[in-house]
Design a protein around this motif. Sequence first.
Motif, PDB file in Angstrom:
ATOM      1  N   ASP A  41      23.321  -5.164  46.921  1.00  0.00           N
ATOM      2  CA  ASP A  41      22.954  -6.187  45.942  1.00  0.00           C
ATOM      3  C   ASP A  41      21.594  -5.887  45.319  1.00  0.00           C
ATOM      4  O   ASP A  41      21.390  -6.110  44.120  1.00  0.00           O
ATOM      5  CB  ASP A  41      22.936  -7.566  46.596  1.00  0.00           C
ATOM      6  N   THR A  42      20.680  -5.374  46.119  1.00  0.00           N
ATOM      7  CA  THR A  42      19.365  -5.001  45.602  1.00  0.00           C
ATOM      8  C   THR A  42      19.488  -3.868  44.586  1.00  0.00           C
ATOM      9  O   THR A  42      18.829  -3.889  43.536  1.00  0.00           O
ATOM     10  CB  THR A  42      18.429  -4.584  46.757  1.00  0.00           C
ATOM     11  N   LEU A  43      20.335  -2.899  44.877  1.00  0.00           N
ATOM     12  CA  LEU A  43      20.550  -1.800  43.934  1.00  0.00           C
ATOM     13  C   LEU A  43      21.221  -2.296  42.651  1.00  0.00           C
ATOM     14  O   LEU A  43      20.884  -1.832  41.556  1.00  0.00           O
ATOM     15  CB  LEU A  43      21.378  -0.692  44.573  1.00  0.00           C
ATOM     16  N   ASP A  44      22.145  -3.232  42.783  1.00  0.00           N
ATOM     17  CA  ASP A  44      22.775  -3.803  41.593  1.00  0.00           C
ATOM     18  C   ASP A  44      21.742  -4.514  40.721  1.00  0.00           C
ATOM     19  O   ASP A  44      21.764  -4.392  39.495  1.00  0.00           O
ATOM     20  CB  ASP A  44      23.882  -4.788  41.979  1.00  0.00           C
ATOM     21  N   ASP A  53      20.142   4.361  31.183  1.00  0.00           N
ATOM     22  CA  ASP A  53      21.561   4.295  31.555  1.00  0.00           C
ATOM     23  C   ASP A  53      21.897   5.196  32.732  1.00  0.00           C
ATOM     24  O   ASP A  53      22.700   4.827  33.588  1.00  0.00           O
ATOM     25  CB  ASP A  53      22.441   4.659  30.365  1.00  0.00           C
ATOM     26  N   ALA A  54      21.296   6.365  32.785  1.00  0.00           N
ATOM     27  CA  ALA A  54      21.573   7.294  33.886  1.00  0.00           C
ATOM     28  C   ALA A  54      21.077   6.716  35.209  1.00  0.00           C
ATOM     29  O   ALA A  54      21.761   6.810  36.235  1.00  0.00           O
ATOM     30  CB  ALA A  54      20.935   8.643  33.625  1.00  0.00           C
ATOM     31  N   THR A  55      19.912   6.114  35.182  1.00  0.00           N
ATOM     32  CA  THR A  55      19.368   5.502  36.394  1.00  0.00           C
ATOM     33  C   THR A  55      20.228   4.322  36.820  1.00  0.00           C
ATOM     34  O   THR A  55      20.514   4.148  38.008  1.00  0.00           O
ATOM     35  CB  THR A  55      17.913   5.052  36.166  1.00  0.00           C
ATOM     36  N   ALA A  56      20.638   3.515  35.864  1.00  0.00           N
ATOM     37  CA  ALA A  56      21.493   2.367  36.175  1.00  0.00           C
ATOM     38  C   ALA A  56      22.805   2.828  36.806  1.00  0.00           C
ATOM     39  O   ALA A  56      23.265   2.242  37.795  1.00  0.00           O
ATOM     40  CB  ALA A  56      21.762   1.559  34.914  1.00  0.00           C
ATOM     41  N   ALA A  57      23.396   3.877  36.254  1.00  0.00           N
ATOM     42  CA  ALA A  57      24.640   4.400  36.816  1.00  0.00           C
ATOM     43  C   ALA A  57      24.434   4.926  38.226  1.00  0.00           C
ATOM     44  O   ALA A  57      25.282   4.725  39.108  1.00  0.00           O
ATOM     45  CB  ALA A  57      25.195   5.498  35.917  1.00  0.00           C
ATOM     46  N   SER A  58      23.312   5.563  38.453  1.00  0.00           N
ATOM     47  CA  SER A  58      23.005   6.076  39.781  1.00  0.00           C
ATOM     48  C   SER A  58      22.867   4.933  40.789  1.00  0.00           C
ATOM     49  O   SER A  58      23.394   5.006  41.904  1.00  0.00           O
ATOM     50  CB  SER A  58      21.711   6.892  39.728  1.00  0.00           C
ATOM     51  N   ASN A  61      26.323   3.509  41.488  1.00  0.00           N
ATOM     52  CA  ASN A  61      27.098   4.386  42.375  1.00  0.00           C
ATOM     53  C   ASN A  61      26.626   4.255  43.815  1.00  0.00           C
ATOM     54  O   ASN A  61      27.450   4.216  44.748  1.00  0.00           O
ATOM     55  CB  ASN A  61      26.994   5.837  41.909  1.00  0.00           C
ATOM     56  N   ALA A  62      25.323   4.194  44.005  1.00  0.00           N
ATOM     57  CA  ALA A  62      24.775   4.024  45.361  1.00  0.00           C
ATOM     58  C   ALA A  62      25.188   2.667  45.922  1.00  0.00           C
ATOM     59  O   ALA A  62      25.532   2.554  47.110  1.00  0.00           O
ATOM     60  CB  ALA A  62      23.263   4.166  45.337  1.00  0.00           C
ATOM     61  N   SER A  63      25.197   1.658  45.085  1.00  0.00           N
ATOM     62  CA  SER A  63      25.615   0.326  45.510  1.00  0.00           C
ATOM     63  C   SER A  63      27.080   0.335  45.939  1.00  0.00           C
ATOM     64  O   SER A  63      27.431  -0.233  46.979  1.00  0.00           O
ATOM     65  CB  SER A  63      25.409  -0.666  44.368  1.00  0.00           C
ATOM     66  N   ASP A  64      27.921   0.973  45.157  1.00  0.00           N
ATOM     67  CA  ASP A  64      29.342   1.070  45.508  1.00  0.00           C
ATOM     68  C   ASP A  64      29.533   1.798  46.837  1.00  0.00           C
ATOM     69  O   ASP A  64      30.373   1.403  47.656  1.00  0.00           O
ATOM     70  CB  ASP A  64      30.119   1.788  44.412  1.00  0.00           C
ATOM     71  N   ALA A  69      30.695   1.561  52.656  1.00  0.00           N
ATOM     72  CA  ALA A  69      30.230   1.775  54.039  1.00  0.00           C
ATOM     73  C   ALA A  69      30.284   0.473  54.828  1.00  0.00           C
ATOM     74  O   ALA A  69      30.658   0.483  56.007  1.00  0.00           O
ATOM     75  CB  ALA A  69      28.817   2.353  54.026  1.00  0.00           C
ATOM     76  N   ALA A  70      29.922  -0.628  54.192  1.00  0.00           N
ATOM     77  CA  ALA A  70      29.992  -1.935  54.873  1.00  0.00           C
ATOM     78  C   ALA A  70      31.422  -2.255  55.262  1.00  0.00           C
ATOM     79  O   ALA A  70      31.671  -2.730  56.386  1.00  0.00           O
ATOM     80  CB  ALA A  70      29.417  -3.017  53.967  1.00  0.00           C
TER      81      ALA A  70
END
Length: 79
Positions: A41-44, A53-58, A61-64, A69-70
């Motif tokens: 949620d923090t990453l979102d 945009d590239a940072t947001a996508a990264s 992706n890390a959030s997903d 993993a959860a």
Amino acid sequence: MKKLSLVLVAAGLMSLAACNKPTPTENAADNTAAALENQADTLDAAADQTANDATAASYENASDALKEAADNVVDAAKK
């Protein structure tokens, strides 16, 4: 600020729900999953705040990956 409040409320509710689990393994798995979901949620939220945009996508992706993993932690505890 509203997102942070939502994350904190969700974390509190998840920790209360974890108290009713019958085994310590399930409690630990739920707590770990909640922590991973909070990080996701923090990453979102960070993705929503960035103009790049590239940072947001990264971040998304890390959030997903953290959300997956959860789910895997909880599934592994149930087996």
